[in-house]
Motif scaffolding. Structure first.
Motif, PDB file in Angstrom:
ATOM      1  N   ILE A  34      -3.519 -11.033   0.112  1.00 53.00           N
ATOM      2  CA  ILE A  34      -2.307 -11.746  -0.275  1.00 53.00           C
ATOM      3  C   ILE A  34      -2.608 -13.241  -0.293  1.00 53.00           C
ATOM      4  CG2 ILE A  34      -0.696 -10.016   0.595  1.00 53.00           C
ATOM      5  CD1 ILE A  34      -0.290 -11.740   3.059  1.00 53.00           C
ATOM      6  N   ALA A  35      -1.815 -13.974  -1.051  1.00 54.30           N
ATOM      7  CA  ALA A  35      -1.977 -15.432  -1.132  1.00 54.30           C
ATOM      8  C   ALA A  35      -0.630 -16.091  -0.877  1.00 54.30           C
ATOM      9  CB  ALA A  35      -2.504 -15.818  -2.513  1.00 54.30           C
ATOM     10  N   ASP A  36      -0.684 -17.337  -0.452  1.00 58.11           N
ATOM     11  CA  ASP A  36       0.517 -18.143  -0.212  1.00 58.11           C
ATOM     12  C   ASP A  36       1.477 -17.419   0.741  1.00 58.11           C
ATOM     13  OD1 ASP A  36      -0.431 -20.127  -1.995  1.00 58.11           O
ATOM     14  OD2 ASP A  36       0.360 -18.973  -3.676  1.00 58.11           O
ATOM     15  N   ASN A  37       2.739 -17.313   0.345  1.00 55.33           N
ATOM     16  CA  ASN A  37       3.767 -16.668   1.163  1.00 55.33           C
ATOM     17  C   ASN A  37       4.064 -15.247   0.697  1.00 55.33           C
ATOM     18  OD1 ASN A  37       4.135 -19.150   2.514  1.00 55.33           O
ATOM     19  ND2 ASN A  37       5.448 -19.846   0.858  1.00 55.33           N
ATOM     20  N   SER A  38       3.221 -14.695  -0.141  1.00 52.18           N
ATOM     21  CA  SER A  38       3.453 -13.372  -0.698  1.00 52.18           C
ATOM     22  C   SER A  38       3.213 -12.289   0.342  1.00 52.18           C
ATOM     23  CB  SER A  38       2.537 -13.142  -1.900  1.00 52.18           C
ATOM     24  OG  SER A  38       2.839 -14.061  -2.915  1.00 52.18           O
ATOM     25  N   SER A  39       3.719 -11.083   0.037  1.00 59.00           N
ATOM     26  CA  SER A  39       3.512  -9.949   0.934  1.00 59.00           C
ATOM     27  C   SER A  39       3.325  -8.680   0.113  1.00 59.00           C
ATOM     28  CB  SER A  39       4.698  -9.790   1.880  1.00 59.00           C
ATOM     29  OG  SER A  39       5.864  -9.440   1.155  1.00 59.00           O
ATOM     30  N   LEU A  40       2.616  -7.713   0.694  1.00 57.81           N
ATOM     31  CA  LEU A  40       2.383  -6.421   0.055  1.00 57.81           C
ATOM     32  C   LEU A  40       2.369  -5.363   1.134  1.00 57.81           C
ATOM     33  CD1 LEU A  40       1.494  -4.581  -2.336  1.00 57.81           C
ATOM     34  CD2 LEU A  40      -0.851  -5.232  -1.822  1.00 57.81           C
ATOM     35  N   GLN A  41       3.166  -4.319   0.933  1.00 60.14           N
ATOM     36  CA  GLN A  41       3.219  -3.217   1.887  1.00 60.14           C
ATOM     37  C   GLN A  41       2.877  -1.924   1.154  1.00 60.14           C
ATOM     38  OE1 GLN A  41       6.950  -2.813   3.867  1.00 60.14           O
ATOM     39  NE2 GLN A  41       6.249  -1.146   5.146  1.00 60.14           N
ATOM     40  N   LEU A  42       1.919  -1.167   1.707  1.00 58.47           N
ATOM     41  CA  LEU A  42       1.492   0.101   1.117  1.00 58.47           C
ATOM     42  C   LEU A  42       1.970   1.261   1.967  1.00 58.47           C
ATOM     43  CD1 LEU A  42      -2.268  -0.606   0.368  1.00 58.47           C
ATOM     44  CD2 LEU A  42      -0.371  -0.694  -1.228  1.00 58.47           C
ATOM     45  N   GLU A  43       2.277   2.368   1.300  1.00 58.66           N
ATOM     46  CA  GLU A  43       2.609   3.586   2.021  1.00 58.66           C
ATOM     47  C   GLU A  43       2.082   4.753   1.202  1.00 58.66           C
ATOM     48  OE1 GLU A  43       6.643   5.935   2.837  1.00 58.66           O
ATOM     49  OE2 GLU A  43       6.596   3.917   3.672  1.00 58.66           O
ATOM     50  N   SER A  44       1.103   5.470   1.754  1.00 55.81           N
ATOM     51  CA  SER A  44       0.509   6.610   1.068  1.00 55.81           C
ATOM     52  C   SER A  44       1.073   7.883   1.669  1.00 55.81           C
ATOM     53  CB  SER A  44      -1.008   6.587   1.229  1.00 55.81           C
ATOM     54  OG  SER A  44      -1.586   7.679   0.554  1.00 55.81           O
ATOM     55  N   ASP A  97      -2.424  15.106  -5.797  1.00 52.53           N
ATOM     56  CA  ASP A  97      -2.636  15.249  -4.363  1.00 52.53           C
ATOM     57  C   ASP A  97      -1.894  14.212  -3.533  1.00 52.53           C
ATOM     58  OD1 ASP A  97      -4.194  17.469  -4.461  1.00 52.53           O
ATOM     59  OD2 ASP A  97      -6.094  16.395  -4.363  1.00 52.53           O
ATOM     60  N   TYR A  98      -1.752  12.988  -4.023  1.00 49.31           N
ATOM     61  CA  TYR A  98      -1.157  11.912  -3.238  1.00 49.31           C
ATOM     62  C   TYR A  98      -0.236  11.065  -4.097  1.00 49.31           C
ATOM     63  CZ  TYR A  98      -4.447  12.690   0.553  1.00 49.31           C
ATOM     64  OH  TYR A  98      -5.141  13.232   1.589  1.00 49.31           O
ATOM     65  N   SER A  99       0.636  10.354  -3.424  1.00 49.54           N
ATOM     66  CA  SER A  99       1.389   9.280  -4.079  1.00 49.54           C
ATOM     67  C   SER A  99       1.311   8.068  -3.174  1.00 49.54           C
ATOM     68  CB  SER A  99       2.845   9.680  -4.317  1.00 49.54           C
ATOM     69  OG  SER A  99       3.523   9.831  -3.105  1.00 49.54           O
ATOM     70  N   MET A 100       1.472   6.908  -3.754  1.00 46.59           N
ATOM     71  CA  MET A 100       1.438   5.683  -2.970  1.00 46.59           C
ATOM     72  C   MET A 100       2.553   4.768  -3.447  1.00 46.59           C
ATOM     73  SD  MET A 100      -1.451   2.808  -2.377  1.00 46.59           S
ATOM     74  CE  MET A 100      -2.370   3.879  -1.309  1.00 46.59           C
ATOM     75  N   SER A 101       3.274   4.238  -2.489  1.00 44.55           N
ATOM     76  CA  SER A 101       4.315   3.274  -2.779  1.00 44.55           C
ATOM     77  C   SER A 101       3.777   1.890  -2.430  1.00 44.55           C
ATOM     78  CB  SER A 101       5.549   3.596  -1.940  1.00 44.55           C
ATOM     79  OG  SER A 101       6.469   2.550  -1.995  1.00 44.55           O
ATOM     80  N   MET A 102       3.918   0.949  -3.360  1.00 44.73           N
ATOM     81  CA  MET A 102       3.534  -0.443  -3.118  1.00 44.73           C
ATOM     82  C   MET A 102       4.781  -1.293  -3.303  1.00 44.73           C
ATOM     83  SD  MET A 102      -0.196  -0.972  -4.851  1.00 44.73           S
ATOM     84  CE  MET A 102       0.259  -0.470  -6.501  1.00 44.73           C
ATOM     85  N   GLU A 103       5.134  -2.039  -2.266  1.00 49.85           N
ATOM     86  CA  GLU A 103       6.276  -2.931  -2.330  1.00 49.85           C
ATOM     87  C   GLU A 103       5.757  -4.341  -2.104  1.00 49.85           C
ATOM     88  OE1 GLU A 103       9.809  -3.105   0.635  1.00 49.85           O
ATOM     89  OE2 GLU A 103      10.126  -1.406  -0.699  1.00 49.85           O
ATOM     90  N   VAL A 149      -1.052 -10.814  -5.207  1.00 48.18           N
ATOM     91  CA  VAL A 149      -1.316  -9.788  -4.206  1.00 48.18           C
ATOM     92  C   VAL A 149      -2.275  -8.805  -4.854  1.00 48.18           C
ATOM     93  CG1 VAL A 149       0.886  -9.997  -3.002  1.00 48.18           C
ATOM     94  CG2 VAL A 149       0.671  -8.388  -4.874  1.00 48.18           C
ATOM     95  N   SER A 150      -3.095  -8.164  -4.049  1.00 46.13           N
ATOM     96  CA  SER A 150      -4.077  -7.243  -4.606  1.00 46.13           C
ATOM     97  C   SER A 150      -4.362  -6.148  -3.572  1.00 46.13           C
ATOM     98  CB  SER A 150      -5.362  -8.003  -4.927  1.00 46.13           C
ATOM     99  OG  SER A 150      -6.361  -7.143  -5.421  1.00 46.13           O
ATOM    100  N   VAL A 151      -4.699  -4.978  -4.066  1.00 50.53           N
ATOM    101  CA  VAL A 151      -5.058  -3.858  -3.190  1.00 50.53           C
ATOM    102  C   VAL A 151      -6.263  -3.149  -3.776  1.00 50.53           C
ATOM    103  CG1 VAL A 151      -3.481  -2.237  -4.281  1.00 50.53           C
ATOM    104  CG2 VAL A 151      -4.187  -1.868  -1.935  1.00 50.53           C
ATOM    105  N   ARG A 152      -7.142  -2.677  -2.905  1.00 52.32           N
ATOM    106  CA  ARG A 152      -8.316  -1.934  -3.373  1.00 52.32           C
ATOM    107  C   ARG A 152      -8.425  -0.660  -2.583  1.00 52.32           C
ATOM    108  NH1 ARG A 152     -14.384  -3.513  -2.042  1.00 52.32           N
ATOM    109  NH2 ARG A 152     -15.349  -1.702  -2.945  1.00 52.32           N
TER     110      ARG A 152
END
Length: 178
Positions: free
Chosen positions: A138-148, A156-162, A175-178
């Protein structure tokens, strides 16, 4: 009940009390209270915002629901049950105040600040290794929340990114996710 001392914090620039919650068996009921340093306290019933079950749920309660409380100087936050709530077990996590208010739009525009909560569901993907993990940047004041989850629609799976993008800089944020 349970009390969280807030030590005169100022949350007047925020719009919501955000938290994650789940019950021990489901259908638990309780109230959340916010009290300011002058002794004004307002409580709201959780069933107005969420039906509690045994899965984690994120809720956002508008601070406007706590009418009359001075958000510039808070004393405490309480989670309590009374006789009408009966018995129950609740779990609470990730308590925070979110959603910046725009008191003076010209100041906000001049500082290039933009915020918007975005939720994305990625469905039906396969993980090659059950021990794979996810890295978040994440950068600056940003946020990222993952839920698999295996609670999915297809695959097989789902993922929620907020995520919320928030920056004081004219180049924006990421914001970035790997």
């Amino acid at each position: 009940g349970w009390i969280c001392i807030l030590d005169k914090i100022d949350v007047s620039e925020y719009e919501f009390l955000s938290l994650e919650i789940k019950g021990g068996v489901g259908k638990e009921r309780f109230e959340i209270g916010i009290k300011d340093t002058s002794g004004v306290e307002k409580k709201v019933q959780t069933e107005s915002f969420v039906k509690i079950d045994t899965a984690w749920k994120k809720i956002q309660i508008p601070l406007s629901e706590f009418e009359g409380v001075n958000f510039a100087s808070l004393e405490n936050l309480t989670f309590a049950a009374n006789d009408s709530h009966k018995k129950g077990l609740i779990y609470v996590d990730n308590i925070e105040f979110v959603g910046k208010r725009s008191k003076d739009k010209k100041v906000i525009d001049r500082r290039f600040s933009r915020e918007k909560l975005v939720k994305v569901l990625i469905d039906g993907f396969e993980r090659t290794n059950q021990y794979d993990f996810y890295k978040v940047w994440i950068a600056d004041n940003s946020s990222l929340q993952l839920e698999s989850s295996r609670l999915i629609y297809e695959g097989d799976y789902s993922m929620s990114m907020e995520y919320v993008l928030s920056s004081d800089k004219p180049i924006g944020s990421r914001v970035s996710v790997r």
